[in-house]
Structure formats: C-alpha cells, structure tokens
Design an enzyme around this catalytic site. Structure first.
Site, mmCIF file in Angstrom:
data_model
loop_
_atom_site.group_PDB
_atom_site.id
_atom_site.type_symbol
_atom_site.label_atom_id
_atom_site.label_comp_id
_atom_site.label_asym_id
_atom_site.label_seq_id
_atom_site.Cartn_x
_atom_site.Cartn_y
_atom_site.Cartn_z
ATOM 1 N N LYS A 52 0.855 -1.199 0.000
ATOM 2 C CA LYS A 52 0.000 0.000 0.000
ATOM 3 C C LYS A 52 0.885 1.241 0.000
ATOM 4 O O LYS A 52 1.865 1.315 0.748
ATOM 5 C CB LYS A 52 -0.886 -0.025 1.250
ATOM 6 N N SER A 127 -9.805 2.108 2.775
ATOM 7 C CA SER A 127 -8.937 2.836 1.863
ATOM 8 C C SER A 127 -8.019 1.949 1.031
ATOM 9 O O SER A 127 -7.542 2.367 -0.018
ATOM 10 C CB SER A 127 -8.074 3.822 2.659
ATOM 11 N N SER A 151 -9.726 -0.445 6.817
ATOM 12 C CA SER A 151 -9.158 -0.301 5.471
ATOM 13 C C SER A 151 -8.460 -1.523 4.889
ATOM 14 O O SER A 151 -8.117 -1.522 3.715
ATOM 15 C CB SER A 151 -8.199 0.872 5.429
#
Ligand code: GLN
Length: 457
Positions: A52, A127, A151
């Site tokens: 990420k 997210s 997330s």
C-alpha cells in the site's frame, strides 16, 4: 501511466500507483540462483508482494495517494518494507488508496479510482482498495495494507479476499505514514488465510523504532491456520454473535451468507452464543472524532516547508503562513480537508470535553464491552460490512456520512485495539458480489483468528 491515463482507466483496474517490475525481477532471479545453489531461504522467498502506498519504500515513490507527496521519494524503508526485503520477497509496486487512507472506496485517491474486478462499475472498498484488487485480480499473490477503521478488512470483504487487522502494536508502524496513530495497524491482504498467516509472521514482531510496538513473540500463525483447517479443528470453539451487528441494516445477501457461515461453524463443532456490545452503537461517532483529531495533528506537518508539495501564493507577499495556506489548499483533497477541519474543531479548547473527551470515554466503554464479551466466547463474529460493493460515485455525492456508516462493523475493533480477520463468505444472491465475514479475538490472540479463518475457509 500518468495520472490522467490512470483515471481514464487505461489499465482497467488501477490497483497500482507505481510498479517496480525490473527490481522485482532482479530479486526473483537472485532467489532462483540462491535456491539452485542450495542456499537455505526464508519460507516466502521469491513470492512477490504489493505494498500500500502509505508505507514508505526506498527507491520507489510513496505518495499516500495525495498531491501533497506526489513524486516524493522516501530516503528510508519502513520496518515492514525492510522485513519483506529481508525475506527476499520481490516488491511489485505501490498500491492505490484513499488519500492518506481516508475513505472506504478508494475514490478519494488523488490519482484516480481503483475498480473492483468483480464488477468494474463498483468500488473496491477502501482505503486499501489497491491492495485488495491487486490480490483478487491475481496481479499479486500477497499485499500489505493498513487498517485504521477497516481499510484492510472492508476492501478484502468486497473483493472476496482475506484481510487482517492484527492486535494494535503487533506489526511495526515505523515508516507508515500516520493517519490516526492510536488506531493505525499494518496487516496482510491475501487470497487465503494461510497466506495471511505466513505474511504476518514475516512482517510482525517487536520494533524499538515504534514506541507502541509489542514486545512479544510472533505467531505461531501459520501452524494455527493449518490446524484450524484439519478435521475437528474448530471443535469446542465458542463463537459469539454480536447482537448489535446482526441482521438490522445489513443487506439481505450479506445476512444470508452470514447465517450460512454460522451453520457451517455449528456443523464443525463450534458452540454459538449471543453476546452484546452495547456501546458499539456509539462507535462510529467516537471513531470519527478521535480519528479526525489525530488526523488534524498528523497532517499538520505538510506545511510546504519541510517536505512534499510547496506552493507559493498566486499574488501578494510570500510569508510562511501564506505559503502554508496555498500549499495545503492545493495539496489536500476535499476529504482530507473535511477531516482536518473536523479534528481541529474537536480538539479546540472550548470543545475538547464535549467532543474529544467524550469520544475517549466511549472508547473505554467499548474496550470494556469487548472484555466482558470475551468472558463468554473465544471469538466474536459479524459481517465485515453492511453491504456488498456499491456503485462508484454512489456515496461520494452529497452527504459524507453515507460512506462513514458503512464502517460500523470494522471501527469498533480499532477503538479496542483487538485483532480481527475478514474472510470470504460467498456471493450475495441479489448481486453476485462477494460478502465478508469478520472474526475478532482478544488482544494478543491473533493466532486464534488464523485458526478459525482457515477452519471456515
Ligand atoms: N473507512 C474508514 C475511514 O474512512 C477507515 C479508514 C482506514 O482504515 N484507513 O476512516
């Protein structure tokens, strides 16, 4: 691809903001040579991973999906990045997210939305939509995410993947761009529970560079996953259905798959009990106040002076305040600004007790609720999210609350610091989209989650 190409969907999914194929290939070839030479290698050596883009990586840009950090190169590796490299896992690239990890749909990325491979007009969750999509679309076998309020788990749920939010402090946050420091946790996003367990063993463990890091042994996660998957692996396990997160307000197809999973647990010999977490109804309010407060403080460093974007005022004198203001106006997207404003307000002297102080009290009540519930069961269970993946754009128009409400089942565990796993529970009948089921264990009992997850999988 540049960001215009990416938002135009030229690669279809837009899971990655940056790829590093050459570097990855090099590591893979080194591992091949080492293996051929009979060298002893770590278990996941040569298995590629996506990271990420909130986690810093030397030699590749880290943007947090924000204009504020566009083109920024970290001079150092985060601890988890270092561990991945030490395990000789090729890094495929950096995955898309909502700006600074704020959102549940990856639509708040400054560099274009990510699409759900199950239906291209649907959100991939957020997210960490990029990590979940990279995994579910078979672009990467493993990915790392961060989970502040869901997330990792919610994107995993809506893409049919496995996502884990470990016990707070179980994996180092050093080199993870901070969103809300008391809630943030790094964790695995994978296709199977065993993969997540193996990855957790690679990246977990004490780190003196993170003051909240837990000083305790890592695992055994993979061994527990393997045991859970054997005949009788779930026998006698006490599973608590959370009354407040069952049925009401959840999509019919989500409830159906959830109930089916409960039946499977029963037939595997688990004992089902009902438990109550009365304060969970206040969790969203407390989360959005505490999270925004910490966001407003953590994002204060993007001032146009120290690093990242610097924007000079269009006209008038160039003072520090005016540079700061021009930079923050141009560098942050709407959602980041909304949360900074909310958090600054909640922390301001006259309102501190009414908002931040009250939210902290609710947080304590939630922690107590979990402690009481775990006297009656070994793990708790609920759906991961109230709905399957909704349409892109559906919850970004108008009221931001619409999206926040979808975090109801995931934020309580971050407030309590306890570990949680989301695993696939099948597809909803009405739309054919993946549903996730979430198990939660007491703090430090992450191994239990790998056991039950692999047992049900
Ligand atoms: N969806 C939640 C939010 O917008 C969670 C974000 C996260 O876990 N990083 O705050």
């Amino acid at each position: 691809l540049d960001s215009a190409d990416r938002s135009a969907g030229k690669d279809g999914l837009n899971a990655f903001l940056h790829t590093s194929a050459q570097q990855a290939l090099q590591v893979a070839e080194e591992v091949d040579r080492a293996r051929a030479a009979g060298e002893e290698l770590p278990e996941l050596a040569g298995v590629p991973i996506a990271i990420k883009d909130l986690i810093v990586t030397k030699g590749q840009p880290t943007t947090a999906a924000s204009r504020m950090l566009e083109g920024w190169m970290s001079p150092y590796d985060g601890t988890v990045t270092q561990k991945v490299r030490a395990a000789r896992m090729p890094i495929l690239g950096k995955t898309n997210l909502d700006e600074f990890a704020m959102g549940s749909s990856t639509e708040h990325s400054a560099f274009g939305v990510t699409r759900n491979p199950w239906a291209l007009d649907r959100i991939p969750g957020g997210s960490g939509g990029g990590s979940a999509v990279a995994v579910s679309a078979f672009q990467a076998p493993l990915a790392l995410g961060t989970d502040t309020g869901g997330s990792i788990r919610q994107p995993a749920a809506v893409t049919g993947s496995v996502g884990v939010k470990p016990t707070y402090g179980s994996i180092s946050r050093y080199g993870v761009i901070a969103m809300a420091s008391s809630l943030d946790q790094v964790g695995p996003c994978t296709r199977t529970v065993l993969d997540a367990a193996l990855l957790h063993e690679v990246v977990g463990g004490y780190d003196p560079k993170d003051s909240t890091s837990l000083n305790e042994p890592v695992g055994p996660y993979a061994a527990q996953a393997r045991e859970g998957a054997t005949e009788g692996g779930l026998k006698g396990l006490r599973v608590g259905i959370i009354k407040e997160l069952n049925g009401d307000g959840f999509q019919a197809g989500v409830n159906a798959r959830f109930n089916e999973s409960i039946d499977l647990l029963k037939s595997a010999g688990a004992e089902i009990v009902e438990v109550s977490l009365p304060s969970v109804k206040e969790a969203l309010g407390a989360y959005y106040l505490i999270m925004s407060s910490e966001v407003s403080s953590n994002l204060a460093k993007y001032d146009g002076v120290r690093f990242g974007l610097r924007k000079l005022p269009e006209e008038g004198p160039v003072t520090i305040e005016r540079v700061m203001s021009a930079t923050r106006a141009a560098g942050f997207g709407d959602e980041a600004k909304r949360r900074i404003i909310l958090g600054t307000y909640a922390l301001s002297a006259g309102y501190y007790d009414a908002y931040y102080g009250s939210a902290q009290k609710v947080r304590t009540l939630i922690q107590r609720d979990y402690a009481a519930a775990f006297e009656k069961c070994d793990v708790l269970v609920s759906p991961t999210a109230p709905t399957t993946a909704y349409k892109l754009g559906e919850k970004t128009e108008g009221d931001p609350m619409a999206m926040y409400l979808g975090d109801i089942a995931t934020v309580p565990t971050n407030l309590a610091g306890v570990p949680s796993i989301s695993i696939p529970a099948g597809l909803a009948d009405e739309d054919g989209l993946p549903v996730g089921i979430q198990f939660t264990a007491p703090a430090h009992e992450d191994a239990r989650l790998y056991r039950v997850g692999a047992g049900l999988e």
